[in-house]
Structures are given as C-alpha cells and as structure tokens.
Scaffold this motif. Sequence first.
Motif, PDB file in Angstrom:
ATOM      1  N   LYS A   1       0.827  -1.216   0.000  1.00  0.00           N
ATOM      2  CA  LYS A   1       0.000   0.000   0.000  1.00  0.00           C
ATOM      3  C   LYS A   1       0.851   1.251   0.000  1.00  0.00           C
ATOM      4  N   ASN A   2       2.123   1.079   0.313  1.00  0.00           N
ATOM      5  CA  ASN A   2       2.980   2.249   0.389  1.00  0.00           C
ATOM      6  C   ASN A   2       3.402   2.719  -0.998  1.00  0.00           C
ATOM      7  N   TYR A   3       3.551   4.012  -1.085  1.00  0.00           N
ATOM      8  CA  TYR A   3       3.929   4.700  -2.306  1.00  0.00           C
ATOM      9  C   TYR A   3       5.138   4.084  -3.035  1.00  0.00           C
ATOM     10  N   ASP A   4       6.149   3.649  -2.295  1.00  0.00           N
ATOM     11  CA  ASP A   4       7.406   3.283  -2.963  1.00  0.00           C
ATOM     12  C   ASP A   4       7.591   1.780  -3.206  1.00  0.00           C
ATOM     13  N   CYS A   5       6.558   0.948  -2.961  1.00  0.00           N
ATOM     14  CA  CYS A   5       6.701  -0.480  -3.252  1.00  0.00           C
ATOM     15  C   CYS A   5       6.625  -0.692  -4.766  1.00  0.00           C
TER      16      CYS A   5
ATOM     17  N   ARG B   1      10.438 -18.837   1.215  1.00  0.00           N
ATOM     18  CA  ARG B   1       9.031 -18.942   1.636  1.00  0.00           C
ATOM     19  C   ARG B   1       8.686 -18.025   2.808  1.00  0.00           C
ATOM     20  N   ARG B   2       9.677 -17.623   3.592  1.00  0.00           N
ATOM     21  CA  ARG B   2       9.397 -16.778   4.763  1.00  0.00           C
ATOM     22  C   ARG B   2       9.213 -15.303   4.405  1.00  0.00           C
ATOM     23  N   SER B   3       9.539 -14.920   3.156  1.00  0.00           N
ATOM     24  CA  SER B   3       9.501 -13.501   2.795  1.00  0.00           C
ATOM     25  C   SER B   3       8.096 -12.917   2.845  1.00  0.00           C
ATOM     26  N   LEU B   4       7.981 -11.764   3.465  1.00  0.00           N
ATOM     27  CA  LEU B   4       6.708 -11.044   3.507  1.00  0.00           C
ATOM     28  C   LEU B   4       6.777  -9.762   2.703  1.00  0.00           C
ATOM     29  N   PHE B   5       8.007  -9.315   2.428  1.00  0.00           N
ATOM     30  CA  PHE B   5       8.222  -8.054   1.726  1.00  0.00           C
ATOM     31  C   PHE B   5       9.003  -8.310   0.444  1.00  0.00           C
ATOM     32  N   CYS B   6       8.745  -7.499  -0.593  1.00  0.00           N
ATOM     33  CA  CYS B   6       9.451  -7.713  -1.860  1.00  0.00           C
ATOM     34  C   CYS B   6      10.940  -7.380  -1.737  1.00  0.00           C
ATOM     35  N   THR B   7      11.262  -6.378  -0.944  1.00  0.00           N
ATOM     36  CA  THR B   7      12.662  -5.974  -0.793  1.00  0.00           C
ATOM     37  C   THR B   7      12.939  -5.620   0.660  1.00  0.00           C
ATOM     38  N   LYS B   8      14.211  -5.510   0.993  1.00  0.00           N
ATOM     39  CA  LYS B   8      14.608  -5.076   2.330  1.00  0.00           C
ATOM     40  C   LYS B   8      14.145  -3.636   2.549  1.00  0.00           C
ATOM     41  N   LYS B   9      14.175  -2.839   1.468  1.00  0.00           N
ATOM     42  CA  LYS B   9      13.755  -1.445   1.563  1.00  0.00           C
ATOM     43  C   LYS B   9      12.292  -1.361   2.001  1.00  0.00           C
ATOM     44  N   CYS B  10      11.442  -2.225   1.402  1.00  0.00           N
ATOM     45  CA  CYS B  10      10.025  -2.241   1.783  1.00  0.00           C
ATOM     46  C   CYS B  10       9.866  -2.649   3.246  1.00  0.00           C
ATOM     47  N   ALA B  11      10.632  -3.621   3.690  1.00  0.00           N
ATOM     48  CA  ALA B  11      10.553  -4.053   5.090  1.00  0.00           C
ATOM     49  C   ALA B  11      10.938  -2.892   6.004  1.00  0.00           C
ATOM     50  N   ASP B  12      12.008  -2.174   5.657  1.00  0.00           N
ATOM     51  CA  ASP B  12      12.444  -1.033   6.472  1.00  0.00           C
ATOM     52  C   ASP B  12      11.388   0.056   6.509  1.00  0.00           C
ATOM     53  N   THR B  13      10.827   0.377   5.323  1.00  0.00           N
ATOM     54  CA  THR B  13       9.803   1.417   5.250  1.00  0.00           C
ATOM     55  C   THR B  13       8.616   1.051   6.122  1.00  0.00           C
ATOM     56  N   PHE B  14       8.190  -0.210   6.025  1.00  0.00           N
ATOM     57  CA  PHE B  14       7.028  -0.675   6.776  1.00  0.00           C
ATOM     58  C   PHE B  14       7.284  -0.607   8.280  1.00  0.00           C
ATOM     59  N   HIS B  15       8.451  -1.061   8.706  1.00  0.00           N
ATOM     60  CA  HIS B  15       8.749  -1.057  10.141  1.00  0.00           C
ATOM     61  C   HIS B  15       8.939   0.359  10.675  1.00  0.00           C
ATOM     62  N   ASN B  16       9.575   1.213   9.888  1.00  0.00           N
ATOM     63  CA  ASN B  16       9.688   2.622  10.284  1.00  0.00           C
ATOM     64  C   ASN B  16       8.309   3.236  10.412  1.00  0.00           C
TER      65      ASN B  16
ATOM     66  N   ILE C   1      15.055  10.060   2.866  1.00  0.00           N
ATOM     67  CA  ILE C   1      13.709   9.487   2.828  1.00  0.00           C
ATOM     68  C   ILE C   1      12.874  10.224   1.784  1.00  0.00           C
ATOM     69  N   ASN C   2      11.982   9.490   1.130  1.00  0.00           N
ATOM     70  CA  ASN C   2      11.090  10.081   0.143  1.00  0.00           C
ATOM     71  C   ASN C   2      10.110  11.016   0.856  1.00  0.00           C
ATOM     72  N   HIS C   3       9.896  12.214   0.312  1.00  0.00           N
ATOM     73  CA  HIS C   3       9.056  13.176   1.043  1.00  0.00           C
ATOM     74  C   HIS C   3       7.590  12.754   1.102  1.00  0.00           C
ATOM     75  N   HIS C   4       7.145  11.911   0.133  1.00  0.00           N
ATOM     76  CA  HIS C   4       5.773  11.396   0.207  1.00  0.00           C
ATOM     77  C   HIS C   4       5.614  10.478   1.420  1.00  0.00           C
TER      78      HIS C   4
ATOM     79  N   LYS D   1      14.839  14.643  -6.615  1.00  0.00           N
ATOM     80  CA  LYS D   1      14.064  15.739  -6.045  1.00  0.00           C
ATOM     81  C   LYS D   1      12.939  15.268  -5.128  1.00  0.00           C
ATOM     82  N   ASP D   2      12.589  13.981  -5.166  1.00  0.00           N
ATOM     83  CA  ASP D   2      11.563  13.460  -4.265  1.00  0.00           C
ATOM     84  C   ASP D   2      12.119  13.088  -2.898  1.00  0.00           C
ATOM     85  N   GLU D   3      13.442  13.086  -2.763  1.00  0.00           N
ATOM     86  CA  GLU D   3      14.030  12.648  -1.511  1.00  0.00           C
ATOM     87  C   GLU D   3      14.497  13.829  -0.680  1.00  0.00           C
ATOM     88  N   VAL D   4      14.347  13.690   0.625  1.00  0.00           N
ATOM     89  CA  VAL D   4      14.896  14.697   1.536  1.00  0.00           C
ATOM     90  C   VAL D   4      15.889  14.011   2.460  1.00  0.00           C
ATOM     91  N   ILE D   5      16.891  14.778   2.868  1.00  0.00           N
ATOM     92  CA  ILE D   5      17.896  14.270   3.800  1.00  0.00           C
ATOM     93  C   ILE D   5      17.620  14.916   5.153  1.00  0.00           C
TER      94      ILE D   5
END
Length: 137
Positions: free
Chosen positions: A25-29, A39-54, A87-90, A129-133
């Motif tokens: 459901k998140n913008y960046d998946c 078989r244990r994977s719930l997220f497509c990437t590590k980035k998605c897992a990090d975004t979700f947990h954050n 991080i993406n500003h969205h 330009k979509d990312e902010v530091i």
Amino acid sequence: MGDFNYTNEPLNQSSDRYRTCKNAKNYDCKHKNFMARDRRSLFCTKKCADTFHNYKKVKIASSKLNGKEGNMKILQSLTCSTNSITINHHILESYGFDFEKYDQKVNVSSTNIGLLFENYILQRSLNDKDEVIIIKT
Ligand SMILES: [Zn+2]
C-alpha cells in the motif's frame, strides 16, 4: 543477496511462493506482487521491510501528537540509530509530517536551502528531487 526477496520467474498465483508485499500500500513499493525467493519472505525488498517497520514505529510515536510535537517525534524515531537518513518526502508526509512547521530556513550550501526543525535540518537531495535528507545536528 538479501536486499531483494523476489525472483524473476513469472507470477503464478497458485504457487505457495506467490506473495503480496506487506508494504504494497505504500507509495514506494515497486513489486506489489512477487514470487518469493524464500518462503518466509513477507516483503518484496529489504527497503520495503524497512519502510514498513519505520512507518509502524513512527505512527505509534506520533499518533497522539500533531503539528510541531508530532514532527519532532517523527524526526526522533527516524534518527534513533543514525545521525542522518534519506527518505522520500511522500513517505515522510504519510507519517503525518508537516513541512510548514519549520523554525527557519538555513543555507546548507550556495545552491541548497534547508529547513530547520529545532535540532534537525531537512534538505532536498540533489540526486533525487523526491528525496529529503534529515540531519541531526
Ligand atoms: Zn514491496
């Protein structure tokens, strides 16, 4: 290895390795449906897992606050284990971050202006330009 949990095989919904990313459901998946490498994977990437947990962490921290206080909670949760993150500003806005509540503008370089939120500086990434530091000072 480890950053990507999907394979390149065609999607097969009857397979027991067919997944819908938990962060879909998140913008960046980028791989909402995927064939899991493991078989244990719930997220497509590590980035998605990090975004979700954050997201969960930040949502809980800021849910009862708003405006400036909420902003500070969000910034603190995101930088609890690091002094700066990109991080993406969205995504930041989806946490409830309010960019209008800054203290003042600061010159971070001759061409880049940042926003000061107490002891944090937010500046636009020059690469994307979509990312902010976010920098903890
Ligand atoms: Zn994903």
